[in-house]
Design a protein around this motif. Structure first.
Motif, PDB file in Angstrom:
ATOM      1  N   TYR A  14       0.788   5.249   1.105  1.00 49.25           N
ATOM      2  CA  TYR A  14       0.083   6.290   1.742  1.00 49.25           C
ATOM      3  C   TYR A  14       0.637   7.914   1.719  1.00 49.25           C
ATOM      4  CZ  TYR A  14      -2.253   8.735   5.786  1.00 49.25           C
ATOM      5  OH  TYR A  14      -2.795   9.674   6.646  1.00 49.25           O
ATOM      6  N   TYR A  31      -3.318  -1.943   8.447  1.00 52.88           N
ATOM      7  CA  TYR A  31      -2.756  -2.361   7.055  1.00 52.88           C
ATOM      8  C   TYR A  31      -1.566  -3.207   7.724  1.00 52.88           C
ATOM      9  CZ  TYR A  31      -6.143   0.119   4.371  1.00 52.88           C
ATOM     10  OH  TYR A  31      -7.261   0.593   3.979  1.00 52.88           O
ATOM     11  N   VAL A  70       3.652   5.478  15.145  1.00 55.28           N
ATOM     12  CA  VAL A  70       3.193   4.339  14.545  1.00 55.28           C
ATOM     13  C   VAL A  70       3.715   3.232  15.359  1.00 55.28           C
ATOM     14  CG1 VAL A  70       3.473   2.727  12.531  1.00 55.28           C
ATOM     15  CG2 VAL A  70       3.310   4.995  12.076  1.00 55.28           C
ATOM     16  N   VAL A 106       3.350  -1.282   3.855  1.00 60.81           N
ATOM     17  CA  VAL A 106       2.936   0.208   3.698  1.00 60.81           C
ATOM     18  C   VAL A 106       4.165   1.168   3.481  1.00 60.81           C
ATOM     19  CG1 VAL A 106       1.872   2.092   4.664  1.00 60.81           C
ATOM     20  CG2 VAL A 106       1.133  -0.120   5.277  1.00 60.81           C
ATOM     21  N   HIS A 160       0.899  -1.236  -0.026  1.00 64.86           N
ATOM     22  CA  HIS A 160      -0.037   0.269   0.028  1.00 64.86           C
ATOM     23  C   HIS A 160       0.778   1.130   0.020  1.00 64.86           C
ATOM     24  CE1 HIS A 160      -3.452  -2.480   1.272  1.00 64.86           C
ATOM     25  NE2 HIS A 160      -2.456  -3.278   2.153  1.00 64.86           N
ATOM     26  N   SER A 184      -3.170   9.051  11.718  1.00 64.48           N
ATOM     27  CA  SER A 184      -2.400   8.306  10.568  1.00 64.48           C
ATOM     28  C   SER A 184      -1.818   6.810  11.023  1.00 64.48           C
ATOM     29  CB  SER A 184      -1.242   8.884   9.992  1.00 64.48           C
ATOM     30  OG  SER A 184      -1.791  10.123   9.155  1.00 64.48           O
ATOM     31  N   LEU A 238      -2.711   3.170   9.689  1.00 67.86           N
ATOM     32  CA  LEU A 238      -1.422   2.468   9.226  1.00 67.86           C
ATOM     33  C   LEU A 238      -1.409   1.182  10.047  1.00 67.86           C
ATOM     34  CD1 LEU A 238       1.034   5.050   8.415  1.00 67.86           C
ATOM     35  CD2 LEU A 238      -0.764   4.243   6.680  1.00 67.86           C
ATOM     36  N   VAL A 255       4.854   5.226   3.155  1.00 66.90           N
ATOM     37  CA  VAL A 255       4.515   6.316   3.339  1.00 66.90           C
ATOM     38  C   VAL A 255       5.484   7.225   2.949  1.00 66.90           C
ATOM     39  CG1 VAL A 255       4.213   7.940   5.353  1.00 66.90           C
ATOM     40  CG2 VAL A 255       3.664   5.330   5.555  1.00 66.90           C
ATOM     41  N   LEU A 296       7.133  -1.296   7.242  1.00 69.13           N
ATOM     42  CA  LEU A 296       6.923   0.124   6.804  1.00 69.13           C
ATOM     43  C   LEU A 296       8.001   0.973   6.448  1.00 69.13           C
ATOM     44  CD1 LEU A 296       4.857   2.404   7.859  1.00 69.13           C
ATOM     45  CD2 LEU A 296       5.852   2.768   9.736  1.00 69.13           C
TER      46      LEU A 296
END
Length: 176
Positions: free
Chosen positions: A20, A37, A105, A56, A18, A30, A34, A58, A122
């Motif tokens: 973002y 996911y 996060v 993910v 993904h 956020s 996140l 970012v 991430l």
């Protein structure tokens, strides 16, 4: 097993990539988005002990927006483990040193035993320059929480002139 069921099963267990866009987004809101996911909480096979999360990416993490005066008041604590190794760093100072470091996060996954391995999925970039080999994997875009405001200089000049004015200042008006 039919071909349809096999594809459905493969899609359920596959790790999806993904992207973002974090520009003008609150990092705390956020982080909650996140986390869903990264841990795979949206999948029907999710279980806290199951490692089924996705990757993910970012982008634009250098342009996050903290609410109010959080830049001046939020403090992050770090201890080296040695005597006298405690440090407190303000949010603006931490962000100016490394705009890819977003502790919100990490902190949102409090109590997760697989947090370290989840954070490896991430990928944070300070701008929109992402390596092509990573972008080739992306198959989904995560919608931003709040819409990004448009600057006045990005509107066409004709549209700005046509916008109804509340007041017309005289030519000799001086702002003090």
């Amino acid at each position: 097993m039919s071909v349809l069921k096999r594809v459905q099963q493969w899609a359920t267990f596959a790790r999806i990539w993904h992207v973002y866009d974090a520009a003008w987004q609150n990092p705390f809101q956020s982080a909650e988005l996140l986390k869903k996911y990264l841990m795979g909480m949206y999948k029907p096979i999710y279980h806290p002990s199951n490692d089924c999360g996705d990757h993910v990416i970012v982008i634009n993490s250098a342009e996050i927006a903290l609410p109010g005066d959080e830049w001046k008041k939020r403090v992050y604590f770090h201890h080296t483990g040695y005597p006298g190794g405690a440090t407190w760093t303000l949010a603006w100072d931490l962000h100016s040193k490394d705009p890819t470091m977003v502790p919100a996060v990490y902190n949102s996954m409090d109590g997760n035993l697989k947090r370290r391995y989840t954070m490896e999925r991430l990928h944070i970039f300070p701008d929109s320059n992402v390596p092509k080999d990573l972008m080739a994997n992306v198959s989904n875009q995560i919608r931003q929480i709040r819409p990004m405001p448009k600057r006045l200089d990005h509107y066409p000049e004709q549209q700005v002139k046509e916008f109804p004015k509340v007041i017309d200042y005289p030519k000799d008006y001086v702002v003090r």
